[in-house]
Write an enzyme that holds these catalytic residues in place. Structure first.
Site, PDB file in Angstrom:
ATOM      1  CB  CYS A 102      -2.413   2.129  12.226  1.00 56.51           C
ATOM      2  SG  CYS A 102      -4.067   2.254  11.138  1.00 56.51           S
ATOM      3  CB  ALA A 103      -1.360   4.299   8.197  1.00 58.50           C
TER       4      ALA A 103
END
Length: 181
Positions: A102-103
């Protein structure tokens, strides 16, 4: 048995964290979860996670892989923590795996581990970084670095982590038991 550290930061994506922890444990992999500070970790959707230990206590351990769940602001907290950056550098220098979803691949980038590598992340988090070949694949493995896109790819990511650590046969056993089509 491989040993994996999963640091948990306030605001992490619970779907990613729990999927990674659960599937790796189903594969017989020793997973240690560590909070950046003592106590419960409140994830991005309000789920409270109880880490096994604190990051300070976990830093002395030996890990075959360090896996970073994403989510915001969880990934930002990981990126801002010098202990995490140092741990990632130490893990990579020892020839072990680093992984993020994800991030959180931005944390690998901050540690200098994506330079000259292909990687993926939640859209926008790796854009414009020099020396990183950004992919839109669900999961990317480039050497000892594994990255993934987000909550929807968490299961594929966890299965790829199992394969990297324990082999294709163990991955297949875990995947079959999940009744994936």
């Amino acid at each position: 048995m491989p040993k994996v550290l999963v640091p948990l930061a306030e605001g992490c994506e619970e779907l990613e964290a729990v999927t990674i922890i659960d599937l790796l444990r189903r594969a017989g992999i020793d997973v240690v979860t560590a909070g950046l500070k003592p106590g419960l970790v409140k994830a991005s959707r309000g789920v409270q996670l109880m880490p096994d230990t604190t990051l300070d206590a976990a830093l002395d351990g030996h890990y075959d892989m360090v896996v970073l769940p994403g989510g915001m602001p969880g990934a930002a907290h990981l990126k801002a923590d010098a202990r995490i950056i140092g741990l990632l550098k130490k893990t990579a220098a020892a020839g072990h795996y680093t992984a993020a979803i994800c991030a959180a691949p931005m944390v690998l980038a901050e540690a200098g581990l994506l330079q000259g590598k292909q990687a993926t992340s939640y859209p926008g988090f790796l854009d414009g970084l020099p020396g990183v070949a950004v992919s839109t694949a669900a999961v990317v493995q480039d050497g000892k670095v594994l990255t993934s896109r987000g909550p929807g790819t968490a299961m594929d990511f966890a299965l790829a982590l199992i394969e990297a650590l324990a082999g294709r046969e163990v991955r297949q056993q875990v995947e079959n038991a999940l009744v994936r089509t």
